[in-house]
Design a protein around this motif. Structure first.
Motif, PDB file in Angstrom:
ATOM      1  N   LEU A 122      -3.388   9.934   1.705  1.00 46.67           N
ATOM      2  CA  LEU A 122      -3.309   9.766   3.162  1.00 46.67           C
ATOM      3  C   LEU A 122      -2.868   8.353   3.492  1.00 46.67           C
ATOM      4  O   LEU A 122      -3.559   7.394   3.183  1.00 46.67           O
ATOM      5  CB  LEU A 122      -4.674  10.046   3.802  1.00 46.67           C
ATOM      6  N   ASP A 123      -1.672   8.241   4.106  1.00 45.97           N
ATOM      7  CA  ASP A 123      -1.130   6.924   4.431  1.00 45.97           C
ATOM      8  C   ASP A 123      -1.426   6.584   5.887  1.00 45.97           C
ATOM      9  O   ASP A 123      -0.722   7.042   6.787  1.00 45.97           O
ATOM     10  CB  ASP A 123       0.373   6.903   4.176  1.00 45.97           C
ATOM     11  N   GLU A 124      -2.431   5.780   6.111  1.00 43.76           N
ATOM     12  CA  GLU A 124      -2.845   5.398   7.471  1.00 43.76           C
ATOM     13  C   GLU A 124      -2.792   6.588   8.427  1.00 43.76           C
ATOM     14  O   GLU A 124      -2.113   6.526   9.453  1.00 43.76           O
ATOM     15  CB  GLU A 124      -1.958   4.269   7.996  1.00 43.76           C
ATOM     16  N   PRO A 125      -3.513   7.652   8.093  1.00 41.02           N
ATOM     17  CA  PRO A 125      -3.361   8.880   8.891  1.00 41.02           C
ATOM     18  C   PRO A 125      -3.903   8.734  10.299  1.00 41.02           C
ATOM     19  O   PRO A 125      -3.556   9.518  11.170  1.00 41.02           O
ATOM     20  CB  PRO A 125      -4.168   9.905   8.102  1.00 41.02           C
TER      21      PRO A 125
ATOM     22  N   PHE B 146       1.483  11.974   5.871  1.00 42.39           N
ATOM     23  CA  PHE B 146       2.310  10.815   6.180  1.00 42.39           C
ATOM     24  C   PHE B 146       1.774  10.039   7.379  1.00 42.39           C
ATOM     25  O   PHE B 146       1.119  10.593   8.257  1.00 42.39           O
ATOM     26  CB  PHE B 146       3.743  11.259   6.470  1.00 42.39           C
ATOM     27  N   GLN B 147       2.115   8.748   7.387  1.00 43.69           N
ATOM     28  CA  GLN B 147       1.702   7.852   8.459  1.00 43.69           C
ATOM     29  C   GLN B 147       2.100   8.410   9.823  1.00 43.69           C
ATOM     30  O   GLN B 147       1.346   8.367  10.771  1.00 43.69           O
ATOM     31  CB  GLN B 147       2.365   6.486   8.225  1.00 43.69           C
ATOM     32  N   SER B 148       3.315   8.997   9.892  1.00 41.16           N
ATOM     33  CA  SER B 148       3.795   9.543  11.170  1.00 41.16           C
ATOM     34  C   SER B 148       3.652  11.061  11.199  1.00 41.16           C
ATOM     35  O   SER B 148       4.289  11.726  11.998  1.00 41.16           O
ATOM     36  CB  SER B 148       5.255   9.174  11.345  1.00 41.16           C
TER      37      SER B 148
ATOM     38  N   LYS C 261       0.830  -1.218   0.000  1.00 41.47           N
ATOM     39  CA  LYS C 261       0.000   0.000   0.000  1.00 41.47           C
ATOM     40  C   LYS C 261       0.860   1.262   0.000  1.00 41.47           C
ATOM     41  O   LYS C 261       0.671   2.153  -0.834  1.00 41.47           O
ATOM     42  CB  LYS C 261      -0.911   0.019   1.238  1.00 41.47           C
ATOM     43  N   THR C 262       1.793   1.315   0.946  1.00 42.32           N
ATOM     44  CA  THR C 262       2.626   2.515   1.043  1.00 42.32           C
ATOM     45  C   THR C 262       3.456   2.700  -0.221  1.00 42.32           C
ATOM     46  O   THR C 262       3.588   3.810  -0.733  1.00 42.32           O
ATOM     47  CB  THR C 262       3.550   2.412   2.276  1.00 42.32           C
ATOM     48  N   THR C 263       3.992   1.613  -0.734  1.00 41.23           N
ATOM     49  CA  THR C 263       4.791   1.695  -1.955  1.00 41.23           C
ATOM     50  C   THR C 263       3.963   2.262  -3.105  1.00 41.23           C
ATOM     51  O   THR C 263       4.420   3.133  -3.840  1.00 41.23           O
ATOM     52  CB  THR C 263       5.333   0.298  -2.312  1.00 41.23           C
TER      53      THR C 263
HETATM   54 MG   LIG Z   1       2.481   1.310   4.950  1.00 38.19          MG
END
Ligand SMILES: [Mg+2]
Ligand SMILES: Nc1ncnc2c1ncn2[C@@H]1O[C@H](COP(=O)(O)OP(=O)(O)OP(=O)(O)O)[C@@H](O)[C@H]1O
Lengths: 358, 283
Positions: free
Chosen positions: A164-167, A88-90, A49-51
């Motif tokens: 939105l990556d796992e926000p 970003f996720q973080s 997913k992130t890729t």
């Molecule tokens: Mg990921």
């Protein structure tokens, strides 16, 4: 609506070289994401997913395939020249800048006039409910507030699409649910295409217009939440989305028959895998009507879950000890229909069985 | 007893400080105010004029030390930052090896390292001698006994103390924050100026402190590489103490140097306080 898709991926492959070995993180993904759509990428950890997201944003160049934004090939365009923004996720907030400077960053880089920056940042902070906190540093804010700064920092640029990556990954359940509603509201308000990465299926189901379920670098199914829930394309999708019962066997003349059990699969013959959702199944001690799909079994577990009871039933007619999960609403009284060890009939309407891949 | 425990725990460090810092300093302070000579002995006379005399006699060397220390610090910053950046962001799996290589010269004595530079830079040594032999350099060319040699030596000797704190600061910069800047339309250069550089400034700040002070006070580089016209305050203190046995002047000079450095550090910290640096960089 321009008629063009906001985002298109054409047979995108991403390979990494790690310790001299080629790792295929994404193995050939094709997607069209429409203008203004809330689109989710859903899948287990490590499925790519992130890729996929990073290739859309421009942080990774695909090994093969094309990335198009609004019909334009941007495969080799660097991230600062792409009209999409990422959350970003973080969060990746700038730790040395105030909330205001974080949000104004993109506009300053685009050389927006001062007074316009002032107006738009102010408006954006109002939308995410952070007015009055402009001077704070990210580390002086709670997780949910940081998340909203990250959102504002991206949205203020009015990108064509927001990634939105796992926000909500770092938030607790309550805040998560509040932010889900918030995100949905903001998306409706600004009308921007959202691409949302998550491994939480209920989040994807409640928020998305369409979902791509990914597994091991490939898209297993791309459809609306209802479609994915009711008509999973593969056994993986059926298993990943919610609790789902899988029955396999050989159908003859539209019926899958073992002992006293019969599962109606009209129009199917040969080896089939059938899924049926736990909440569609009725549990009882008397033999159900003949037009229903029926299986027999023994209750191995009853779990009281507040609004409903969950039963685990081991099928008596199956040789591999298949266990079926049944949810029964506590509509009338809280006493269970069956106890552990009871012999029961499970039944459901023929239209609630779904033959995977059909 | 409970309330005393924290104080008891820090007691050893206070004793340490008292024995190894406060007592010698007090002794030196007292010596700096005495008069006399090595043969008849020194007596406490509270002659504050020792300071004025020492300063007026050696102000050239003091200013030269500050200049050389400053020049070397700037040179270390210019060389050290890219090196630290490269190790932190491009070092990959070999980071620790590069850091080890950086510290490798410390296994050789400071004096020996400096002497080897003397050898390398000798007017007719292996480097310049050869180049002169090939006719690539004029016969009169020399580097030893120049400002350049001393500042170069200081730069070489203290460089790791500049690189390490900068490396530590850069290493802590989250690469995703840099990506976020690029995502928000910053070019690579803009992302560096607006995000990486400000986040690494505390490291630069620490590096400057760790190099400027010892470089300014260092006597060895000037002695070995500087000839007679590049004397620094460290050499003067050494000579006064060990050769002239003029303890009061040596002590007064030491205290003066310390005061100048402390004031310098204080001003530096006030002007470039980390918080302010970050504030300014965010504009
Ligand atoms: Mg990921
Ligand atoms: N830079 C890299 N080098 C080598 N392998 C990588 C790299 N980045 C990702 N991978 C591999 O590619 C695969 C997909 O990674 P990716 O980060 O896209 O997963 P994901 O779906 O986002 O997972 P998660 O839900 O845990 O965030 C993983 O197996 C991962 O180990």
């Amino acid at each position: 609506m321009t008629g063009l898709n906001a985002i298109e991926l054409e047979d995108v492959v991403k390979e990494y070289l790690s310790h001299g070995e080629v790792v295929q993180a994404v193995k050939g993904v094709t997607l069209d994401i429409a203008e203004g759509e809330f689109f989710s990428l859903l899948g287990p950890s490590g499925c790519g997913k992130t890729t996929t997201m990073r290739m859309i944003a421009g942080f990774e160049e695909p090994t093969k395939g094309l990335v198009k934004l609004h019909g334009q090939d941007v495969t080799n365009v660097p991230p600062n020249k792409r009209d999409v923004n990422m959350v970003f996720q973080s969060y990746a907030l700038f730790p040395h800048m105030s909330v205001w400077d974080n949000v104004a960053f993109g506009l300053k880089q685009k050389k927006t006039p001062q007074d316009e920056i002032k107006r738009r940042v102010g408006e954006m902070l109002e939308i995410v409910d952070l007015t009055g906190r402009e001077k704070r540093r990210p580390r002086e804010m709670s997780g949910g507030q940081q998340q909203r700064v990250a959102l504002a920092r991206a949205l203020v640029n009015r990108p064509r699409a927001l990634l939105l990556d796992e926000p909500l990954g770092a938030l607790d359940l309550k805040l998560r649910q509040a932010m889900q509603i918030e995100l949905k509201r903001i998306q409706r308000e600004v009308g921007i295409t959202f691409v949302y990465v998550t491994h939480d299926q209920s989040e994807a189901l409640t928020m998305s217009d369409r979902i791509a379920v990914m597994n091991d670098g490939l898209v297993e199914q791309l459809a609306s939440p209802r479609e994915i829930y009711e008509r999973p394309a593969t056994g993986f999708v059926a298993g990943f989305i919610g609790t789902s019962n899988l029955l396999t066997g050989t159908a003859v003349g539209g019926v899958l028959k073992v002992g006293d059990s019969r599962v109606l699969v009209p129009g199917h013959d040969g080896d089939v895998t059938v899924t049926v959702r736990p909440e569609k199944i009725a549990i009882g001690t008397e033999e159900p009507a003949p037009e229903m799909s029926v299986v027999r079994g023994t209750v191995t577990e009853v779990v009281y879950l507040g609004t409903y009871n969950s039963y685990a039933v081991r099928l008596s007619d199956s040789t591999d000890g298949t266990v079926i999960t049944v949810f029964q609403q506590n509509a009338h009284d809280a006493t269970a229909t069956a106890e552990r060890g009871d012999s029961v009939w499970l039944s459901w309407q023929a239209r609630h069985s779904y033959v995977i891949g059909s | 007893m409970k309330r005393l425990t924290p104080y008891l725990l820090v007691l050893p460090s206070w004793i340490w400080l008292a024995i190894f810092l406060v007592v010698p300093m007090a002794a030196m302070a007292s010596v700096s105010l005495q008069t006399g000579n090595a043969i008849d002995g020194f007596a406490m006379t509270f002659s504050f004029s020792n300071y004025g005399d020492a300063l007026s006699r050696y102000s050239t060397q003091l200013l030269r030390s500050l200049l050389y220390g400053g020049l070397a610090t700037v040179a270390m910053m210019l060389i050290g930052y890219p090196v630290a950046y490269w190790i932190a962001f491009r070092g990959g799996r070999r980071k620790s090896m590069y850091l080890f290589l950086l510290l490798l010269p410390f296994f050789v004595s400071f004096v020996l390292r400096t002497i080897s530079w003397n050898f390398l830079l000798a007017d007719n040594g292996i480097l310049f001698g050869t180049l002169k032999g090939w006719g690539l350099l004029p016969e009169g060319f020399h580097v030893l006994a120049t400002t350049f040699a001393v500042v170069g030596g200081l730069t070489y000797n203290f460089l790791p103390f500049m690189i390490l704190p900068i490396y530590v600061a850069l290493e802590r910069v989250d690469p995703r924050v840099v990506e976020a800047a690029q995502d928000l339309y910053a070019t690579r250069g803009a992302a560096f100026r607006r995000v990486v550089l400000p986040l690494s400034l505390p490291g630069v700040f620490a590096g400057v402190l760790m190099t400027f002070v010892p470089a300014t006070a260092d006597p060895i580089n000037a002695a070995i590489l500087g000839g007679t016209s590049n004397t620094m305050i460290g050499n003067i203190i050494q000579t006064e103490y060990l050769t002239n046995l003029n303890y009061p002047t040596a002590s007064a000079l030491s205290f003066t140097l310390m005061a100048v450095l402390l004031v310098g550090i204080f001003v530096y910290a006030r002007v470039l306080g980390t918080e302010n640096v970050l504030e300014a960089a965010a504009r």
